[in-house]
Design an enzyme around this catalytic site. Structure first.
Site, mmCIF file in Angstrom:
data_model
loop_
_atom_site.group_PDB
_atom_site.id
_atom_site.type_symbol
_atom_site.label_atom_id
_atom_site.label_comp_id
_atom_site.label_asym_id
_atom_site.label_seq_id
_atom_site.Cartn_x
_atom_site.Cartn_y
_atom_site.Cartn_z
ATOM 1 N N GLU A 111 -34.336 -7.010 -12.280
ATOM 2 C CA GLU A 111 -34.669 -8.434 -12.383
ATOM 3 C C GLU A 111 -34.376 -9.122 -11.044
ATOM 4 O OE1 GLU A 111 -32.005 -10.958 -14.675
ATOM 5 O OE2 GLU A 111 -33.733 -11.951 -15.568
ATOM 6 N N GLU B 267 -28.087 -13.268 -24.888
ATOM 7 C CA GLU B 267 -29.427 -13.560 -24.353
ATOM 8 C C GLU B 267 -29.383 -13.195 -22.882
ATOM 9 O OE1 GLU B 267 -31.937 -14.438 -26.012
ATOM 10 O OE2 GLU B 267 -31.190 -15.374 -27.826
ATOM 11 N N CYS C 167 -35.562 -16.015 -17.522
ATOM 12 C CA CYS C 167 -35.198 -14.704 -18.051
ATOM 13 C C CYS C 167 -36.429 -13.917 -18.490
ATOM 14 C CB CYS C 167 -34.258 -14.890 -19.234
ATOM 15 S SG CYS C 167 -34.858 -16.125 -20.392
ATOM 16 N N LYS D 232 -18.931 -23.382 -21.995
ATOM 17 C CA LYS D 232 -18.641 -23.121 -20.573
ATOM 18 C C LYS D 232 -19.985 -22.957 -19.884
ATOM 19 C CE LYS D 232 -18.150 -20.642 -17.373
ATOM 20 N NZ LYS D 232 -18.951 -20.855 -16.149
#
Ligand code: NAD
Length: 511
Positions: free
Chosen positions: A393, A260, A294, A185
């Site tokens: 973030e 992750e 990331c 997905k």
């Protein structure tokens, strides 16, 4: 230069399949804000059929199903996929640049990496047969034990948009190499190249159901996949907040997950560096992929004795970065992926200003680009450790800066985060770098660089950046489960019926 976006359906059981509710999601080019196509939106019914197809692929023919085929057979398909991707590299790179806003140079390199990833795991699939049964040395001769490594089963793979096909390859290639069947997905914000992977699978004749690709929304298709009782494991790349939802959804079934997640990685620059080299790595570490990595080193921690000069050169180089349509030659910074992301990043910047931080460069839309979700490379100083810009973030081209005076202080600042994905340290003193690396709370440490990743080396984070390691042999292990097989080999009876008399105080040992 631009290419046409093919109109695709869901890829289930080896065939294109229209979504049950016939819903589609528009694809917006973030550089032009134009709709360039659409992708199918899977809902519960489609995910159900995809999971069933994957399950069938593992039990289609007991003697010849995907999981019990020799590794060399699976490797053949993986190599064929790699070779088709190489053939279509230029077209796929263009599609991905138009879909995600990443500079064409970067997507070209990413698609090359995708092919290499399939080739690499083809190699590991071939080696797997020999490693599948390993004897274990025991402290007794009454038993013999060996360990079997077996595919986990049906795996759900959910990915983010910043490396659309590469993040999928990091999961699909090892999962298929291990003998799992998968339902992928991809992110609704950039799925085009993942749908082209389906076309590649059809071209190479991948057995039906081994890989199914269901595009669609996270809270529909993603959530159904995550909580599906017939999915044995979820491997996820995305934000920490979604990662936590995925853990919660799998918890009632004790479903294993590999996560992750996000990061807020530091780059620590000591006083003895070559400043120009360090500035280049600093820019690369935050502005690559339009700041949407990331592991982006988004917190610069620079020694106070060189801070003024470092900042001058950092601003000078940031001004030189070419911001343009990703398809333009030499583009280094394209638009961020979506309007939502664009607005979120600008909000981060305005909050930082309202909290007292200072934007020393950038902070807004570049003047020469009237359309598209472009944001200038942005550098923010006068930051305190409690500010949102230091803690959360941003996932955009925004660097915040603090200075330090001692190694201890630098380490404390570097580790002052809930995240633990990447960290960079820059110094000519390699002993110091090594010492510092040991103190850094991160899954990946770069010395005198930032961001490189290698198919052979483990990738993943600690703390709220997740757990599990992708890539290398560690990436394959995510899709293998370990079974202990123990055989009693002694001629003698086991002896449990012959319990020693109660008054006998000698120690009883069955082993
Ligand atoms: P996201 O969490 O919003 O979405 C990621 C994926 O999860 C998408 O496919 C989305 O559709 C799906 N999803 C959303 N809600 C879901 C739910 N309730 N159940 C199941 N699936 C759901 O993340 P994003 O915005 O696409 O990606 C950016 C994030 O990904 C950043 O935080 C970034 O740091 C992280 N990321 C991490 C790595 C890594 O290797 N650690 C790599 C790339 C991106």
């Amino acid at each position: 230069m631009a290419v046409r976006v093919p109109r695709r359906q869901l890829f289930i059981d080896g065939e294109w399949r229209e979504p049950a509710l016939k819903k589609r999601i528009p694809v917006i080019n973030p550089a032009t804000e134009e709709t360039i196509g659409d992708i199918p939106a899977a809902t519960a019914q489609d995910v159900e059929i995809a999971v069933e197809a994957a399950r069938k692929a593992l039990a289609r023919d007991k003697a010849k199903d995907w999981s019990s085929a020799p590794g060399a057979v699976r490797a053949k398909y993986l190599r064929a996929i790699a070779s088709k991707i190489k053939e279509r590299k230029s077209e796929l790179a263009k599609l991905e640049a138009m879909d995600s806003g990443k500079p064409l140079d970067e997507t070209t390199s990413d698609i090359g990496e995708v092919a290499s990833c399939f080739e690499y795991y083809a190699g590991l699939a071939e080696e797997l047969d020999a490693k599948q049964k390993t004897p274990v040395s025991l402290s007794t001769e009454k038993f013999k034990t060996h360990v079997l490594k077996e595919p986990v089963g049906v795996v759900g793979l959910i990915t983010a948009w910043n490396y659309p096909l590469l993040m999928a390859a990091w999961k699909v290639a090892p999962a298929l190499a291990a003998g799992c069947a998968a339902v992928l997905k991809p992110s609704e914000l950039a799925s085009i190249t993942c749908l082209e992977l389906a076309e590649v699978c059809i071209n190479v004749g991948l057995p039906p159901g081994v890989l199914n690709i269901v595009t669609g929304l996270g809270n529909e298709a993603g959530a159904i996949l995550t909580s599906h009782p017939n999915v044995d494991k979820i491997a996820f790349t995305g934000s920490t907040i979604t990662g936590s939802k995925i853990m919660a959804a799998g918890a009632p079934m004790i479903k294993p997950v590999a996560l992750e997640l996000g990061g807020k990685s530091p780059i620590v620059v000591f006083e003895d560096v070559d400043i120009d080299k360090a500035v280049e790595w600093t820019c690369f570490g935050i502005f690559l992929t339009n700041g949407q990595i990331c592991s982006a080193t988004s917190r610069l921690i620079v020694h106070e004795s060189i801070a003024a000069e470092f900042m001058d050169r950092l601003v000078k180089w940031s001004k030189n970065i070419k911001i343009s349509d990703p398809m333009e030659q030499g583009c280094r910074l394209g638009p961020v992926v979506s309007k939502g992301q664009y607005e979120k990043i600008l909000k981060f910047i305005s909050t930082a200003k309202s909290e007292g931080a200072k934007v020393v460069y950038g902070g807004d839309r570049p003047e020469h680009l009237k359309k598209g979700f472009f944001i200038e490379p942005t550098i923010i100083t006068d930051v305190t450790p409690s500010m949102q810009i230091w803690r959360d973030e941003v996932f955009g081209p925004v660097l915040c800066v603090k200075t330090f005076s001692s190694e201890e202080e630098a380490l404390e600042l570097a580790n002052d985060t809930h995240y633990g994905l990447g960290a960079a340290v820059m110094s000519k003193d390699l002993e110091r770098c090594e010492r510092f690396s040991k103190g850094l709370q991160a899954g990946i440490v770069w010395i005198n660089s930032s961001q490189p990743s290698f198919i052979q080396a483990p990738w993943g984070g600690n703390k709220r950046s997740g757990f599990g390691r992708e890539l290398g042999e560690w990436g394959l292990e995510l899709y293998l489960s370990v079974k202990q097989v123990t055989e009693y080999v002694s001629d003698q009876p086991w002896g449990w019926f012959e319990a020693p008399p109660l008054e006998d105080d000698s120690e009883m040992s069955y082993y």
